[in-house]
Design a protein around this motif. Structure first.
Motif, PDB file in Angstrom:
ATOM      1  N   ILE A   5       0.845  -1.205   0.000  1.00 17.93           N
ATOM      2  CA  ILE A   5       0.000   0.000   0.000  1.00 17.93           C
ATOM      3  C   ILE A   5       0.875   1.248   0.000  1.00 17.93           C
ATOM      4  O   ILE A   5       0.632   2.194  -0.755  1.00 17.93           O
ATOM      5  CB  ILE A   5      -0.954  -0.016   1.217  1.00 17.93           C
ATOM      6  CG1 ILE A   5      -2.013  -1.106   1.027  1.00 17.93           C
ATOM      7  CG2 ILE A   5      -1.615   1.346   1.427  1.00 17.93           C
ATOM      8  CD1 ILE A   5      -2.827  -1.408   2.253  1.00 17.93           C
ATOM      9  N   VAL A   6       1.902   1.242   0.854  1.00 11.01           N
ATOM     10  CA  VAL A   6       2.800   2.402   0.938  1.00 11.01           C
ATOM     11  C   VAL A   6       3.484   2.640  -0.410  1.00 11.01           C
ATOM     12  O   VAL A   6       3.564   3.773  -0.899  1.00 11.01           O
ATOM     13  CB  VAL A   6       3.852   2.185   2.054  1.00 11.01           C
ATOM     14  CG1 VAL A   6       4.943   3.251   1.974  1.00 11.01           C
ATOM     15  CG2 VAL A   6       3.174   2.221   3.414  1.00 11.01           C
ATOM     16  N   ILE A   7       3.957   1.545  -1.007  1.00  8.74           N
ATOM     17  CA  ILE A   7       4.676   1.668  -2.275  1.00  8.74           C
ATOM     18  C   ILE A   7       3.752   2.209  -3.370  1.00  8.74           C
ATOM     19  O   ILE A   7       4.107   3.133  -4.116  1.00  8.74           O
ATOM     20  CB  ILE A   7       5.292   0.305  -2.678  1.00  8.74           C
ATOM     21  CG1 ILE A   7       6.456  -0.011  -1.731  1.00  8.74           C
ATOM     22  CG2 ILE A   7       5.775   0.319  -4.120  1.00  8.74           C
ATOM     23  CD1 ILE A   7       6.994  -1.414  -1.862  1.00  8.74           C
ATOM     24  N   VAL A   8       2.535   1.653  -3.436  1.00  8.56           N
ATOM     25  CA  VAL A   8       1.583   2.102  -4.472  1.00  8.56           C
ATOM     26  C   VAL A   8       1.205   3.570  -4.254  1.00  8.56           C
ATOM     27  O   VAL A   8       1.170   4.368  -5.202  1.00  8.56           O
ATOM     28  CB  VAL A   8       0.324   1.198  -4.463  1.00  8.56           C
ATOM     29  CG1 VAL A   8      -0.785   1.795  -5.315  1.00  8.56           C
ATOM     30  CG2 VAL A   8       0.678  -0.193  -4.970  1.00  8.56           C
ATOM     31  N   SER A   9       0.972   3.943  -2.964  1.00  7.10           N
ATOM     32  CA  SER A   9       0.619   5.338  -2.661  1.00  7.10           C
ATOM     33  C   SER A   9       1.749   6.273  -3.055  1.00  7.10           C
ATOM     34  O   SER A   9       1.515   7.340  -3.640  1.00  7.10           O
ATOM     35  CB  SER A   9       0.339   5.498  -1.165  1.00  7.10           C
ATOM     36  OG  SER A   9      -0.614   4.577  -0.765  1.00  7.10           O
TER      37      SER A   9
ATOM     38  N   LEU B  83       4.013  10.320  -6.589  1.00  7.36           N
ATOM     39  CA  LEU B  83       5.114  10.706  -7.476  1.00  7.36           C
ATOM     40  C   LEU B  83       4.587  11.019  -8.876  1.00  7.36           C
ATOM     41  O   LEU B  83       5.003  11.996  -9.509  1.00  7.36           O
ATOM     42  CB  LEU B  83       6.143   9.566  -7.531  1.00  7.36           C
ATOM     43  CG  LEU B  83       7.459   9.865  -8.210  1.00  7.36           C
ATOM     44  CD1 LEU B  83       8.238  10.911  -7.398  1.00  7.36           C
ATOM     45  CD2 LEU B  83       8.305   8.603  -8.346  1.00  7.36           C
ATOM     46  N   TRP B  84       3.638  10.196  -9.330  1.00  5.47           N
ATOM     47  CA  TRP B  84       3.068  10.390 -10.668  1.00  5.47           C
ATOM     48  C   TRP B  84       2.339  11.734 -10.734  1.00  5.47           C
ATOM     49  O   TRP B  84       2.476  12.486 -11.691  1.00  5.47           O
ATOM     50  CB  TRP B  84       2.114   9.240 -10.984  1.00  5.47           C
ATOM     51  CG  TRP B  84       1.500   9.361 -12.345  1.00  5.47           C
ATOM     52  CD1 TRP B  84       2.064   9.007 -13.533  1.00  5.47           C
ATOM     53  CD2 TRP B  84       0.220   9.909 -12.660  1.00  5.47           C
ATOM     54  NE1 TRP B  84       1.212   9.282 -14.560  1.00  5.47           N
ATOM     55  CE2 TRP B  84       0.071   9.840 -14.060  1.00  5.47           C
ATOM     56  CE3 TRP B  84      -0.800  10.432 -11.891  1.00  5.47           C
ATOM     57  CZ2 TRP B  84      -1.074  10.276 -14.698  1.00  5.47           C
ATOM     58  CZ3 TRP B  84      -1.945  10.875 -12.531  1.00  5.47           C
ATOM     59  CH2 TRP B  84      -2.080  10.800 -13.921  1.00  5.47           C
TER      60      TRP B  84
ATOM     61  N   THR C 251       1.898  17.143 -12.709  1.00  9.59           N
ATOM     62  CA  THR C 251       1.642  18.555 -12.430  1.00  9.59           C
ATOM     63  C   THR C 251       2.800  19.405 -12.930  1.00  9.59           C
ATOM     64  O   THR C 251       2.618  20.450 -13.531  1.00  9.59           O
ATOM     65  CB  THR C 251       1.463  18.759 -10.911  1.00  9.59           C
ATOM     66  OG1 THR C 251       0.452  17.879 -10.469  1.00  9.59           O
ATOM     67  CG2 THR C 251       1.051  20.190 -10.605  1.00  9.59           C
ATOM     68  N   ASP C 252       3.976  18.934 -12.722  1.00 15.26           N
ATOM     69  CA  ASP C 252       5.171  19.668 -13.139  1.00 15.26           C
ATOM     70  C   ASP C 252       5.213  19.809 -14.657  1.00 15.26           C
ATOM     71  O   ASP C 252       5.548  20.841 -15.200  1.00 15.26           O
ATOM     72  CB  ASP C 252       6.414  18.926 -12.628  1.00 15.26           C
ATOM     73  CG  ASP C 252       7.649  19.774 -12.801  1.00 15.26           C
ATOM     74  OD1 ASP C 252       8.639  19.235 -13.274  1.00 15.26           O
ATOM     75  OD2 ASP C 252       7.590  20.985 -12.475  1.00 15.26           O
ATOM     76  N   ARG C 253       4.777  18.721 -15.341  1.00 14.93           N
ATOM     77  CA  ARG C 253       4.799  18.732 -16.795  1.00 14.93           C
ATOM     78  C   ARG C 253       3.812  19.772 -17.343  1.00 14.93           C
ATOM     79  O   ARG C 253       4.005  20.350 -18.385  1.00 14.93           O
ATOM     80  CB  ARG C 253       4.434  17.323 -17.310  1.00 14.93           C
ATOM     81  CG  ARG C 253       4.956  17.065 -18.714  1.00 14.93           C
ATOM     82  CD  ARG C 253       4.468  15.715 -19.203  1.00 14.93           C
ATOM     83  NE  ARG C 253       4.862  14.645 -18.326  1.00 14.93           N
ATOM     84  CZ  ARG C 253       4.092  13.600 -18.014  1.00 14.93           C
ATOM     85  NH1 ARG C 253       2.883  13.503 -18.503  1.00 14.93           N
ATOM     86  NH2 ARG C 253       4.508  12.657 -17.222  1.00 14.93           N
ATOM     87  N   ARG C 254       2.719  20.005 -16.599  1.00 15.39           N
ATOM     88  CA  ARG C 254       1.703  20.939 -17.062  1.00 15.39           C
ATOM     89  C   ARG C 254       1.949  22.359 -16.540  1.00 15.39           C
ATOM     90  O   ARG C 254       1.108  23.215 -16.719  1.00 15.39           O
ATOM     91  CB  ARG C 254       0.328  20.498 -16.581  1.00 15.39           C
ATOM     92  CG  ARG C 254      -0.168  19.239 -17.263  1.00 15.39           C
ATOM     93  CD  ARG C 254      -1.475  18.824 -16.635  1.00 15.39           C
ATOM     94  NE  ARG C 254      -1.993  17.622 -17.243  1.00 15.39           N
ATOM     95  CZ  ARG C 254      -3.033  16.956 -16.775  1.00 15.39           C
ATOM     96  NH1 ARG C 254      -3.651  17.376 -15.702  1.00 15.39           N
ATOM     97  NH2 ARG C 254      -3.455  15.865 -17.372  1.00 15.39           N
ATOM     98  N   SER C 255       3.040  22.584 -15.872  1.00 13.57           N
ATOM     99  CA  SER C 255       3.248  23.864 -15.192  1.00 13.57           C
ATOM    100  C   SER C 255       3.273  25.032 -16.184  1.00 13.57           C
ATOM    101  O   SER C 255       2.844  26.126 -15.865  1.00 13.57           O
ATOM    102  CB  SER C 255       4.533  23.820 -14.380  1.00 13.57           C
ATOM    103  OG  SER C 255       5.615  23.612 -15.237  1.00 13.57           O
TER     104      SER C 255
END
Lengths: 162, 193
Positions: free
Chosen positions: A74-78, A83-84, A89-93
C-alpha cells in the motif's frame, strides 16, 4: 529401608533411562527410518534453498507476514501515485502559468473597466450635485425674498402655517 | 553419535544456500524428526510427509524467522511438533500410539519384577508399550528426550515451557513407568535377597 528404596529407585531409573534410549531411539522405530528419507527431503528443499539464496523481491525482503507485505505494498503504491501526480503537475506547469497570466490580465481589465464605470458614476454624481446646488440657490433666493417682506403672513396670501 | 547441527557455521552456510551443509543437517536431523513424528502419530506415511513439510518450512523461514543462533534443533523440533499438532487437529483425532493393539494383551501380564524376568529385547518392547500408555504430555517429553535426543533445556525451548515444568513432567513420566514396570518392587526384592 527407605534409603535402600531410594537407591534402588535411582538404579532402576538409570537402567530405565538406558532402556528408553534403546526403546525410543530414532533408529529403533518399527520398520526403521525410510532409507531414502534424506534424499526425498533434499529433493523438495534444495531448490527452495537455492531460490532463497537468490536476491528476493522488494516485498519479500520486507518481512514474512502477509500483513507486513500488504502494508508495504500500500505504501509503495501510494508513493508511486503521489510521485506520478507530482510529475504530471510539473509537466503541465507551463500551461498553468499561461492560464494564470490570462486570468491576471482579465482581472486587471475588469479592474480598469470598473474604474471607468466609477468615473462615469462620479460624473453623473457631479451633475446631480450641480443640479442640487441650483435648486439650493433657488431656494436661498426664495428665502431671502421671503425675509425682505414686511408682512410675511400677508405675503403668504393668507396661507396658514398651522 | 550425531553431527553437531547446532554449529553456527553449518547453519549459516545452509541458510546461504550451501547444499552440502544442508545435506549434513538433513542427514543428521531427518531421521530423528521422522522418528519423533512417527512415534507420536503411529502413521508411517504421515510421519514421512510431515518430516518433509518440516524441512520445507525450515528452508522457507531460514531468512525471516531463524534468529536463534545455536538453537537450531529446538527450533526445528518445535516446527515438527507444531506441524504434527496442526495435522492432528485437522484430522480431529488424537495421535494414536503405535502397538496400541498389543496393550490389552500385555496389560494382562503386568506384574511386579517384570523387567527382571524379561530379556533385554523383551524389556525394550515392554517399555515401548508402557510409554504408549502414558498421557500425551508425558510421552512427548520422553520422545523429545530419547527420540529427538534433546537436552532438557532444549526440550523446554521446543515446548515453550519452563525448564522446571519439563523436568517435573519427565520425573512424573519415569515414576509412572517405574510403577507400571514394578521397578520399586523389583529393586526391593533384589535388595532383600
Amino acid at each position: 529401608m527407605n534409603a535402600n528404596r531410594h537407591n534402588t529407585d535411582d538404579r532402576f531409573d538409570a537402567k530405565l533411562d538406558s532402556l528408553l534410549d534403546d526403546a525410543l531411539g530414532a533408529t529403533s522405530v518399527p520398520g526403521g527410518v525410510p532409507a531414502d528419507l534424506t534424499e526425498k527431503i533434499l529433493a523438495v528443499t534444495v531448490p527452495k534453498l537455492q531460490q532463497a539464496d537468490e536476491p528476493r523481491g522488494v516485498l519479500a525482503r520486507i518481512g514474512h507476514w502477509p500483513a507486513w507485505r500488504i502494508a508495504a505494498a500500500i505504501v509503495i503504491v501510494s508513493s508511486a501515485a503521489a510521485l506520478w501526480v507530482v510529475t504530471t503537475t510539473d509537466r503541465r506547469s507551463a500551461d498553468w502559468t499561461q492560464q494564470v497570466n490570462t486570468q491576471l490580465a482579465q482581472i486587471s481589465a475588469s479592474e480598469s473597466r470598473s474604474a471607468d464605470a466609477i468615473d462615469q458614476q462620479l460624473a453623473l454624481l457631479d451633475a446631480d450635485l450641480e443640479l442640487l446646488a441650483n435648486v439650493d440657490d433657488q431656494w436661498s433666493s426664495d428665502l431671502a425674498s421671503f425675509g425682505n417682506i414686511d408682512d410675511p403672513w400677508s405675503a403668504m396670501n393668507g396661507t396658514t402655517l398651522f | 553419535m550425531r553431527a553437531d547441527t547446532d554449529s553456527t557455521d553449518l547453519i549459516r552456510q545452509a541458510a546461504a544456500g550451501d547444499a552440502g551443509a544442508w545435506r549434513q543437517i538433513v542427514a543428521s536431523c531427518g531421521p530423528r524428526v521422522f522418528a519423533l513424528i512417527y512415534r507420536q502419530c503411529g502413521d508411517r506415511d504421515l510421519a514421512e510427509e510431515l518430516t518433509q513439510a518440516t524441512f520445507v518450512t525450515v528452508v522457507e523461514k531460514f531468512d525471516s524467522k531463524y534468529r536463534e543462533q545455536g538453537r537450531f534443533e529446538p527450533w526445528l523440533f518445535r516446527i515438527a511438533m507444531n506441524r504434527l499438532r496442526d495435522e492432528m487437529r485437522r484430522r480431529k483425532r488424537q495421535a494414536v500410539p503405535i502397538n496400541q493393539a498389543m496393550l490389552v494383551h500385555v496389560r494382562d501380564e503386568s506384574a511386579p519384577q517384570v523387567l527382571e524376568r524379561l530379556s533385554r529385547d523383551e524389556q525394550i518392547e515392554r517399555l515401548r508399550i508402557s510409554v504408549a500408555e502414558l498421557p500425551e504430555a508425558d510421552r512427548e517429553v520422553l520422545h523429545l528426550r530419547h527420540t529427538a535426543g534433546l537436552s532438557f533445556a532444549q526440550i523446554a525451548e521446543t515446548l515453550g515451557q519452563p525448564l522446571g515444568t519439563v523436568l517435573a513432567r519427565a520425573h512424573r513420566a519415569l515414576k509412572k513407568l517405574r510403577e507400571k514396570l514394578g521397578g520399586s518392587e523389583a529393586g526391593q526384592d533384589g535388595q532383600d535377597r
